[in-house]
Enzyme design. Structure first.
Site, PDB file in Angstrom:
ATOM      1  N   GLU A 276     -20.137 -33.863 -34.489  1.00 36.67           N
ATOM      2  CA  GLU A 276     -20.139 -34.899 -33.433  1.00 36.67           C
ATOM      3  C   GLU A 276     -20.897 -34.407 -32.206  1.00 36.67           C
ATOM      4  O   GLU A 276     -21.582 -35.188 -31.539  1.00 36.67           O
ATOM      5  CB  GLU A 276     -18.706 -35.284 -33.034  1.00 36.67           C
ATOM      6  N   TRP A 279     -24.192 -35.276 -32.947  1.00 36.59           N
ATOM      7  CA  TRP A 279     -24.539 -36.676 -32.661  1.00 36.59           C
ATOM      8  C   TRP A 279     -24.912 -36.850 -31.193  1.00 36.59           C
ATOM      9  O   TRP A 279     -25.779 -37.633 -30.838  1.00 36.59           O
ATOM     10  CB  TRP A 279     -23.386 -37.617 -33.033  1.00 36.59           C
ATOM     11  N   TRP A 307     -29.961 -64.330 -31.322  1.00 35.36           N
ATOM     12  CA  TRP A 307     -28.658 -64.087 -30.689  1.00 35.36           C
ATOM     13  C   TRP A 307     -28.157 -65.395 -30.092  1.00 35.36           C
ATOM     14  O   TRP A 307     -28.963 -66.206 -29.634  1.00 35.36           O
ATOM     15  CB  TRP A 307     -28.789 -63.042 -29.563  1.00 35.36           C
ATOM     16  N   ASN A 345     -13.548 -43.950 -30.472  1.00 42.13           N
ATOM     17  CA  ASN A 345     -14.826 -44.227 -31.148  1.00 42.13           C
ATOM     18  C   ASN A 345     -14.713 -45.258 -32.267  1.00 42.13           C
ATOM     19  O   ASN A 345     -15.546 -46.155 -32.385  1.00 42.13           O
ATOM     20  CB  ASN A 345     -15.406 -42.923 -31.710  1.00 42.13           C
ATOM     21  N   TRP A 363     -26.758 -57.247 -28.156  1.00 42.56           N
ATOM     22  CA  TRP A 363     -26.066 -55.964 -27.954  1.00 42.56           C
ATOM     23  C   TRP A 363     -26.125 -55.492 -26.509  1.00 42.56           C
ATOM     24  O   TRP A 363     -25.259 -54.736 -26.046  1.00 42.56           O
ATOM     25  CB  TRP A 363     -26.578 -54.897 -28.912  1.00 42.56           C
ATOM     26  N   TRP A 386     -24.692 -48.774 -29.474  1.00 43.17           N
ATOM     27  CA  TRP A 386     -24.880 -50.230 -29.545  1.00 43.17           C
ATOM     28  C   TRP A 386     -25.966 -50.599 -30.534  1.00 43.17           C
ATOM     29  O   TRP A 386     -25.823 -51.548 -31.294  1.00 43.17           O
ATOM     30  CB  TRP A 386     -25.147 -50.811 -28.144  1.00 43.17           C
TER      31      TRP A 386
END
Ligand code: FAD
Length: 481
Positions: A276, A279, A307, A345, A363, A386
């Site tokens: 992580e 990440w 959208w 998360n 988003w 996102w």
């Protein structure tokens, strides 16, 4: 230009610590005395100026840094204004001949810092920039053909293989500081004017000491089960280090070392946790190599995605922001966010999926709400989160993979502890209906004291039909491209 300076400036930005602080270390090595400076140049920021929760954190963190610096015999100087003008003013006041900072990787910060570096060099001022935020510089990890990675797994394989053991730098015992006129912290106006920060105060201890104690507590034990508990929002299974890492109150190198010292880093829990941290690196990496992704889809085909953007969509977005969608796991997450400035998360992924797929809002609506309300709001991580959720980003979940909030809730909050805590009006519902109260028979609802539409909203979208609409919208995009 000489390497030795009588007076140097350490320009603190998002590295609000004294331990493992390469810019500070560099300045101590090169200079006889230091100006320790924080510049609030937020008025010159445009699209992604710090949101309310971040500003609250920054206030507390600067306060902590100021007292840590004072305990070393120096003072933190606070100024406000465009960064270059402010640095030049401080240089004129003190005769400083060098400026030290740790690098940032967001496009606006890179542009600003490049311009400042070149202007100061023209003024004959030495500039030293350091890496204080990442395990590796984004340009140090490239594919065999010298292009940036777009997919996490091969990126991390290469990045990890290149990692070598580096000892975090010790904090200085004393600092020879220059006394200067400084704004009072309150004058920066970072704290909210209305009273909404009780929940933040109860949840967090910003500052280097708070970061270290959270990290130590996490590596002492919870990290061992991280691989199994990290997905359960009702359990304290993750480190909650994100705001501390964002503000640089602790470095990823320190976190890595703490894990190695406390546990076997190859054990399942530690390996998954360190991935992580990978990440986090990757999100900075992607932002560095693909800077347009702060506002535009990384996968360009999504620029034409239909959208929803009408009054009804605006009403659904508002319900989402307020934790009033009628979908319990989503409302629990959005309320946790509002109250504590943080969200688990797994729940971030669930609420994001509902917004971009079922509600089919852009988003960026979600990214901006998170930006204002998260204490860990971080442009690289937020953008990646996102874009990943929307299916538009690097290594993204494919658009057609749509989370079902009910199934996710039942799987990851099986005993319902998380929903019961954050959506107390549903607390008396039996487990069977907790994640889908609209399916509960009237008698069950009555017994639990719930009238839908009065005590708790009916769902703003039907999960099945909205899923189908999202897939249809995706299909039109596919056909058009
Ligand atoms: P842990 O599970 O303990 O992980 C340790 C550290 O690794 C974190 O503190 C964080 O620095 C890093 N990390 C973990 N997961 C990720 C990830 N997916 N991407 C990047 N870094 C990661 N994280 C932010 O720090 N700021 C954000 O603004 C942000 N926005 C997000 C938006 C969405 C839609 C999604 C899905 C995720 C977002 N994340 C963001 C990533 C992740 O949710 C948080 O980093 C994590 O929940 C923080 O909790 P923790 O410190 O307990 O994490």
């Amino acid at each position: 230009m000489t390497d030795r300076h009588e007076t140097g400036i350490v320009w603190f930005r998002r590295d609000l610590r004294l331990t493992d602080q390469p810019a500070l270390r560099g300045a101590l090595e090169h200079c006889d005395q230091l100006v320790l400076l924080y510049v609030d140049d937020s008025e010159t920021e445009t699209t992604w100026a710090a949101g309310a929760a971040s500003r609250w954190w920054l206030h507390q963190s600067l306060e902590a840094l100021g007292s840590d610096i004072a305990s070393r015999g120096a003072t933190l100087t606070l100024r406000r204004g465009p960064a270059l003008d402010t640095l030049r003013a401080v240089i004129a006041e003190t005769g400083a001949s060098a400026v030290f900072w740790n690098r940032l990787y967001e496009p606006a910060a890179i542009d600003r810092d490049k311009a400042i570096k070149s202007a100061l060099k023209d003024d004959d001022i030495a500039v030293y920039s350091h890496n204080g935020a990442l395990l590796q510089e984004p340009w140090a990890v490239m594919t065999k053909t010298d292009t940036p990675y777009r997919v996490f797994t091969p990126y991390w394989r290469t990045a990890r293989a290149k990692l070598h053991r580096q000892d975090p730098l010790a904090a200085p015992a004393t600092i020879a500081g220059v006394e200067m006129d400084s704004l009072a912290l309150a004058a920066l106006g970072l704290e909210p004017t209305i009273d909404w920060d009780d929940g933040l105060e109860a949840a967090w201890t910003p500052g280097e000491a708070g970061a270290m104690s959270r990290a130590r507590a996490f590596v002492a034990d919870p990290v061992r089960d991280y691989d199994t508990t990290r997905d359960l929002p009702g359990t304290a299974g993750t480190s909650r280090l994100s705001p501390h890492l964002h503000f640089g109150e602790i470095s990823p190198r320190q976190v890595w070392r703490l894990v190695e010292e406390a546990q076997d880093p190859e054990s399942d829990g530690c390996r998954v946790f360190l991935t992580e941290i990978g990440w986090r690196e990757f999100s900075h990496y992607v932002m560095f190599h693909f800077p347009h992704t702060t506002d535009a889809p990384m996968n360009e085909r999504f620029a034409a995605f239909p959208w929803r953007d009408d009054d009804e969509a605006a009403r659904d977005i508002r319900a989402w922001e307020r934790g009033r969608t009628g979908i319990p796991i989503v409302d629990a997450g959005m309320r946790e966010l509002w109250r504590t400035g943080w969200m688990h998360n797994r729940v971030r992924m669930i609420v994001a999926s509902l917004l971009v797929k079922n509600i089919r809002a852009h988003w960026l609506h979600g990214a901006r709400w998170f930006w204002d309300t998260l204490v860990d709001a971080d442009l690289p991580a937020n953008t990646m989160g996102w874009q990943w959720s929307a299916g538009t980003g690097a290594d993204a979940a494919p658009y057609f993979r749509i989370f079902n909030s009910v199934t996710q809730g039942e799987k990851f909050d099986g005993d319902g502890a998380y929903v019961r805590h954050w959506v107390p009006e549903l607390a008396a519902l039996p487990k069977k209906y907790l994640h889908k109260p609209w399916e509960a028979p009237e008698t069950v609802l009555r017994e639990a004291g719930v009238t839908l539409g009065r005590d708790y909203p009916r769902p703003v979208v039907d999960l099945k039909t909205s899923r189908k609409s999202a897939l249809d919208a995706f299909q039109t995009l596919k056909e058009a491209s």
